[in-house]
Design an enzyme around this catalytic site. Structure first.
Site, PDB file in Angstrom:
ATOM      1  N   HIS A 376      -7.251 -10.480   4.691  1.00 38.51           N
ATOM      2  CA  HIS A 376      -6.809  -9.330   3.899  1.00 38.51           C
ATOM      3  C   HIS A 376      -7.030  -9.467   2.407  1.00 38.51           C
ATOM      4  O   HIS A 376      -6.696  -8.550   1.661  1.00 38.51           O
ATOM      5  CB  HIS A 376      -5.322  -9.056   4.134  1.00 38.51           C
ATOM      6  CG  HIS A 376      -5.045  -8.400   5.445  1.00 38.51           C
ATOM      7  ND1 HIS A 376      -5.057  -7.045   5.604  1.00 38.51           N
ATOM      8  CD2 HIS A 376      -4.777  -8.918   6.665  1.00 38.51           C
ATOM      9  CE1 HIS A 376      -4.783  -6.744   6.863  1.00 38.51           C
ATOM     10  NE2 HIS A 376      -4.618  -7.869   7.531  1.00 38.51           N
ATOM     11  N   LYS A 567       1.939   1.938  -5.612  1.00 40.15           N
ATOM     12  CA  LYS A 567       1.499   0.763  -4.866  1.00 40.15           C
ATOM     13  C   LYS A 567       2.239  -0.420  -5.451  1.00 40.15           C
ATOM     14  O   LYS A 567       2.905  -0.286  -6.468  1.00 40.15           O
ATOM     15  CB  LYS A 567      -0.017   0.569  -4.994  1.00 40.15           C
ATOM     16  CG  LYS A 567      -0.527   0.671  -6.443  1.00 40.15           C
ATOM     17  CD  LYS A 567      -2.037   0.509  -6.545  1.00 40.15           C
ATOM     18  CE  LYS A 567      -2.807   1.727  -6.134  1.00 40.15           C
ATOM     19  NZ  LYS A 567      -3.666   1.514  -4.970  1.00 40.15           N
ATOM     20  N   ARG A 568       2.148  -1.596  -4.822  1.00 37.64           N
ATOM     21  CA  ARG A 568       2.775  -2.770  -5.417  1.00 37.64           C
ATOM     22  C   ARG A 568       2.266  -2.963  -6.849  1.00 37.64           C
ATOM     23  O   ARG A 568       1.099  -2.675  -7.143  1.00 37.64           O
ATOM     24  CB  ARG A 568       2.467  -4.022  -4.573  1.00 37.64           C
ATOM     25  CG  ARG A 568       3.211  -4.050  -3.256  1.00 37.64           C
ATOM     26  CD  ARG A 568       4.721  -4.037  -3.451  1.00 37.64           C
ATOM     27  NE  ARG A 568       5.190  -5.253  -4.073  1.00 37.64           N
ATOM     28  CZ  ARG A 568       5.799  -6.255  -3.427  1.00 37.64           C
ATOM     29  NH1 ARG A 568       6.036  -6.157  -2.130  1.00 37.64           N
ATOM     30  NH2 ARG A 568       6.186  -7.343  -4.067  1.00 37.64           N
ATOM     31  N   LYS A 573      -4.316  -4.534  -9.607  1.00 39.05           N
ATOM     32  CA  LYS A 573      -4.303  -3.097  -9.319  1.00 39.05           C
ATOM     33  C   LYS A 573      -4.338  -2.261 -10.608  1.00 39.05           C
ATOM     34  O   LYS A 573      -4.531  -1.058 -10.575  1.00 39.05           O
ATOM     35  CB  LYS A 573      -3.081  -2.737  -8.470  1.00 39.05           C
ATOM     36  CG  LYS A 573      -3.156  -3.286  -7.040  1.00 39.05           C
ATOM     37  CD  LYS A 573      -1.864  -3.016  -6.277  1.00 39.05           C
ATOM     38  CE  LYS A 573      -1.824  -3.599  -4.876  1.00 39.05           C
ATOM     39  NZ  LYS A 573      -2.563  -2.794  -3.874  1.00 39.05           N
ATOM     40  N   THR A 675      -5.033   1.341   1.371  1.00 42.21           N
ATOM     41  CA  THR A 675      -4.771   2.370   2.384  1.00 42.21           C
ATOM     42  C   THR A 675      -4.035   3.546   1.759  1.00 42.21           C
ATOM     43  O   THR A 675      -4.093   4.661   2.278  1.00 42.21           O
ATOM     44  CB  THR A 675      -3.931   1.814   3.555  1.00 42.21           C
ATOM     45  OG1 THR A 675      -2.795   1.134   3.020  1.00 42.21           O
ATOM     46  CG2 THR A 675      -4.743   0.880   4.414  1.00 42.21           C
ATOM     47  N   LYS A 679      -4.232   7.810   2.447  1.00 38.72           N
ATOM     48  CA  LYS A 679      -3.134   8.771   2.633  1.00 38.72           C
ATOM     49  C   LYS A 679      -3.292   9.935   1.659  1.00 38.72           C
ATOM     50  O   LYS A 679      -3.127  11.100   2.029  1.00 38.72           O
ATOM     51  CB  LYS A 679      -1.783   8.092   2.391  1.00 38.72           C
ATOM     52  CG  LYS A 679      -1.468   6.950   3.336  1.00 38.72           C
ATOM     53  CD  LYS A 679      -0.292   6.108   2.828  1.00 38.72           C
ATOM     54  CE  LYS A 679      -0.290   4.736   3.471  1.00 38.72           C
ATOM     55  NZ  LYS A 679       0.627   3.787   2.791  1.00 38.72           N
TER      56      LYS A 679
HETATM   57  C1  LIG Z   1       0.334   2.728   2.044  1.00 39.33           C
HETATM   58  C2  LIG Z   1       1.385   1.939   1.400  1.00 39.33           C
HETATM   59  C3  LIG Z   1       1.053   0.822   0.638  1.00 39.33           C
HETATM   60  C4  LIG Z   1      -0.377   0.386   0.381  1.00 39.33           C
HETATM   61  O1  LIG Z   1      -0.818   1.036  -0.785  1.00 39.33           O
HETATM   62  P1  LIG Z   1      -2.138   0.542  -1.558  1.00 39.33           P
HETATM   63  O2  LIG Z   1      -2.350   1.631  -2.565  1.00 39.33           O
HETATM   64  O3  LIG Z   1      -3.231   0.508  -0.551  1.00 39.33           O
HETATM   65  O4  LIG Z   1      -1.834  -0.759  -2.162  1.00 39.33           O
HETATM   66  C5  LIG Z   1       2.065   0.102   0.048  1.00 39.33           C
HETATM   67  N1  LIG Z   1       3.356   0.454   0.201  1.00 39.33           N
HETATM   68  C6  LIG Z   1       3.715   1.548   0.909  1.00 39.33           C
HETATM   69  C7  LIG Z   1       5.160   1.895   1.025  1.00 39.33           C
HETATM   70  C8  LIG Z   1       2.748   2.324   1.539  1.00 39.33           C
HETATM   71  O5  LIG Z   1       3.122   3.384   2.266  1.00 39.33           O
END
Ligand SMILES: *Cc1c(COP(=O)(O)O)cnc(C)c1O
Length: 834
Positions: A376, A567-568, A573, A675, A679
């Site tokens: 990952h 995101k985190r 990032k 991911t 979304k």
């Molecule tokens: C989808 C999701 C992530 C992943 O987000 P990235 O932008 O791909 O880092 C992290 N936390 C939550 C709660 C999510 O739903």
């Protein structure tokens, strides 16, 4: 204390043969009232929505229960190969809405509650997220389970039932404060405890060699500290197909046998207190995303999961196949979600040799035919290494097996590269050094028949960079599986407005087959359809704005461009790049440079690992900048900035539906896939992004005209490193110079002198790994293009529709079909019900 119950087979069909439960409104009302009154013991004077929630959850759960049983029977009867998804994280979020959607009873349940004077949406809000994961990796596991059930694949999830999941985040004085997430405090109505399948996991001790009756040498562990693993099963419903798969989560408890020495020494209470130490193993999720912290308890968790799960599978196998292991590898496949569960490789070897009496070669042949590993991340700080002495003390037999695996592997290496001691050192599972380390990724690669990355770029960087020599040895092991997200939760459920508009145009086949959503494409040219699309988006933005107003006290105008990055929080990032752009916009406003302006609402959210200093400082900076911007009367509606506290799955369900512009701005080559990007795209947001991870594939699907690309490529990033000189970039760019000047002058930390110095210094550092300054200009230009298009509502809406219409590839149904075709080879099992 949990007693392991004696298995007694009761041959009484009358005990379990019940007519199927009705799914209509009167039946749901009856059952709801029954649970509310008789099970929960509440009456009409109780106003707590929590009990309403639990009563409905129980009503829905019993409708899953009967399909769950049918699925178990169907799988047993089909006797097909089974897949197991081993993961330290499952970020499931809320279960109620998903269960109703998949059973197809959302409308009936809503009507039933309405008849009882209860609002379904209020009730659904009462559910606490099951937050047993950090971010993308854990959420991927959850989306995978949903797709496996939708595709009727016999796949079981194995994980840990943490008492405390991902911490709750509060913002105090602009800083992150962590609070424990005791998500089980009201009970969790979706789980079923199964003490009859309890396993024993052994730590410590030492190995002994002994001779069996037939004269063979064998190993056994003695003087171990034993912990019980008790399984709790959670149903995973498929989409309207009667399949209900299982997520099995392990809880650690003390063995119910008291230590007699302690006991006789009068240490009764100490002996009972040992229970605490045992239960610590599954007490808390480690809140580090994309970095490892090397704590002993974490290694305990990893082995605990691997050992309990494998023993469980082997025990079932032995019952069914009467101890014949010849077909085991053909009927079982384990997918390792990163290296976290990679102790599964030596643990299966241990079980097959020490407990089933197999020789090395036979055990190795089975193990390496049923393990598959997903990588990952390429970030070095995330590559797991465990100190050899720690392993020796905690898992002596497992270490012995790892060393033997390594010895045999290095023999292979020396055949491939004769006389090359460097290669031996580089490829060894054991890293030399003052304290030797076990490289878990190497262990996973050597022990698996498949190694995959999670986006095309990422998989290429693995085979050409990080794992190059392994790729040279075994090119056929390596493959790509681009991530996805489940369209059930991430479109059908979270965006009812857009869902019904889509279904009206192209039918509802897209929910189970997202490729069909391409059918929207021609409608992007229809002005009437565009105006309805825009109206739905606008309503979703109002819903999001209401949440932002309530939680952050910031007023977002739904007519403005909603520019979102959730995101985190991690340096790679580049939330920092986002902030620099916000400061640049603020600076433009202050200078009166507002011609061709697009009003913008910037939303940033995410949790920082509690020990990650820079990430926490970035949160503070975002909040300080937000305060200055939002309180400046010159700014008004031109720009608003908010930090969304406690970002989690249920928050993303509202956020992704109400977003116009999705920020995916990591340093190229650093985000394995992403991911969140998918979304947003599915919900009609347009991406502003670097050529990183799955952004590249998103851009390929929508075309360059429907994507705001910027920044250095992965190759350019690496080429630039040697000569990277941020000071000269700042000096040459007047906009960036003013932004840095605002930061350096303390404009955002008037009474907190110097607190942002580490951030300023990081940006100026020639060794800044994330090269924030390098991409600033290109980012600002891309943002300008986005702002300009947004002013043309027709153009923007067309792009939005194209993004949704081209999101078919990013369904986890596609991802899982690829895993199954290339790696698992499972046969779908239809489930008949009633
Ligand atoms: C989808 C999701 C992530 C992943 O987000 P990235 O932008 O791909 O880092 C992290 N936390 C939550 C709660 C999510 O739903």
């Amino acid at each position: 204390m949990i007693q392991k119950r004696k298995k007694k087979i009761i041959h009484s069909p009358g005990l379990t043969d019940l007519p199927p439960l009705s799914m209509d409104v009167p039946a749901l009302m009856d059952d709801f009232r029954h649970h509310y009154t008789y099970h929960l013991g509440r009456d009409r004077y109780c106003r707590s929505v929590d009990y309403h929630y639990t009563a409905l959850a129980l009503t829905i759960r019993e409708r899953l229960m009967e399909r769950w049983k049918s699925t178990r029977y169907a799988h047993l009867e089909a006797d097909t190969k089974t897949g197991y998804y081993l993961s330290l994280e499952f970020l499931m979020g809320r279960a109620l809405g998903n269960a109703m959607l998949n059973l197809g009873i959302t409308d009936a349940a809503s009507q039933a509650l309405y008849n009882l004077g209860i609002n379904l949406e209020d009730l659904a809000e009462a559910e606490i997220d099951a937050g047993l994961g950090n971010g993308g990796l854990g959420r991927l596991a959850a989306c995978f389970l949903d797709s496996c059930a939708a595709l009727q694949l016999p796949v079981m999830g194995y994980g840990i039932r943490y008492e405390y999941g991902m911490f709750r985040q509060r913002i105090e004085d602009g800083r992150q404060v962590e609070e424990p997430d005791h998500w089980l405090r009201n009970g969790y109505p979706w789980e079923v405890e199964r003490p009859e399948f309890t396993q024993k996991v052994r730590f410590g001790g030492h190995t002994q060699v002994y001779r069996t009756d037939d004269g063979n040498l064998r190993y056994r562990l003695v003087d171990t500290h034993d912990i019980l693993a008790v399984p709790y099963d959670i149903p995973v419903p498929g989409y309207r197909n009667n399949t209900v798969n299982t997520l099995r989560l392990w809880k650690a408890t003390a063995t119910d046998v008291f230590d007699l020495h302690e006991f006789n020494a009068g240490s009764y209470t100490e002996s009972v207190a040992m229970k605490n130490a045992a239960e610590n193993i599954t007490m808390v999720l480690y809140p580090n995303d994309a970095s490892e912290n090397g704590k002993e308890l974490r290694l305990r968790q990893q082995y605990f999961l691997a050992s309990a799960s494998l023993q469980d599978v082997v025990a079932r196998w032995k019952v069914m196949k009467k101890g014949d292991f010849s077909g085991f590898a053909e009927k079982n496949c384990f997918q390792l979600n990163d290296t976290h569960p990679s102790c599964a490789v030596p643990e299966l070897m241990r079980i097959l040799m020490d407990e089933q009496g197999m020789g090395w070669d036979e055990a190795w042949s089975i193990t390496t035919r049923c393990m598959a590993y997903t990588n990952h991340t390429l970030l070095p700080e995330a590559l797991e290494k465990w100190s050899l002495p720690l392993f020796q003390q905690l898992l002596p037999r497992i270490l012995e097996i790892i060393l033997e695996i390594n010895a045999r592997f290095l023999a292979e290496v020396s055949v491939r590269w004769p006389g090359d001691n460097n290669k031996l050192r580089q490829l060894s599972i054991i890293e030399e050094g003052p304290v030797p380390q076990v490289r878990m990724a190497y262990l996973a690669i050597v022990g698996s028949f498949s190694v995959n990355g999670v986006a095309v770029l990422h998989s290429r960087l693995l085979s050409q960079g990080l794992f190059r020599d392994f790729y040279d040895m075994w090119p056929d092991k390596f493959n790509n599986k681009t991530n996805g997200v489940t369209p059930r939760r991430w479109l059908a459920w979270c965006n009812p407005g857009l869902s019904s508009l889509i279904t009206e145009k192209i039918g509802d086949g897209w929910v189970a087959d997202l490729q069909q959503i391409e059918g929207l494409l021609p409608h992007a040219e229809d002005p009437e359809f565009r105006s309805r699309w825009h109206a739905v988006k606008r309503a979703n933005k109002e819903r999001l704005a209401a949440v932002v107003a309530e939680k952050c006290g910031v007023n977002f105008n739904p007519d403005a461009l909603f520019d979102v990055q959730v995101k985190r929080i991690h340096e790679y990032k580049r939330q920092l790049l986002n902030v620099l752009h916000v400061i640049h916009l603020y600076d433009r406003i202050k200078r009166g440079d507002v011609s061709d302006w697009t009003n913008r609402c910037v939303l940033i959210g995410g949790k920082a690992a509690p020990g990650y200093f820079m990430a926490k400082l970035i949160i503070k900076l975002i909040n300080n900048v937000a305060n200055v911007v939002n309180e400046d009367p010159d700014v008004g509606d031109l720009l608003k900035v908010a930090f969304a506290a406690n970002y989690r799955v249920s928050a993303m369900e509202v956020i992704c539906a109400g977003t116009d512009l999705s920020e995916q701005i990591s340093t190229a080559g650093k985000e394995a896939s992403g991911t969140g990007n998918m979304k947003f795209m599915m919900n009609g947001a347009i991406t502003i992004g670097t050529l990183d991870g799955a952004n590249i594939e998103i851009r390929q699907e929508v075309g360059d005209d429907n994507f705001f690309m910027f920044g250095l490529t992965a190759r350019e990033v690496e080429d630039r490193r040697r000569s990277y000189d941020p000071a000269s970039i700042v000096a040459a760019d007047p906009d960036l110079r003013r932004v840095m000047n605002l930061m350096e002058s303390g404009h955002f930390n008037m009474f907190e002198t110097g607190i942002f110095d580490p951030i300023v210094n990081a940006i100026y550092s020639p060794s800044d790994p994330w090269m924030v300054a390098a991409d600033f200009r290109s980012f600002v230009e891309a943002q300008k293009r986005a702002g300009k298009v947004y002013l043309d509502r027709e153009a923007w809406t067309r792009m939005s529709i194209v993004n949704t219409a081209r999101s078919g590839k990013f369904s986890t149904d596609r991802t899982i079909n690829e895993y199954n075709d290339d790696i698992w080879h499972l046969t779908p099992v239809p489930v008949k019900f009633p």
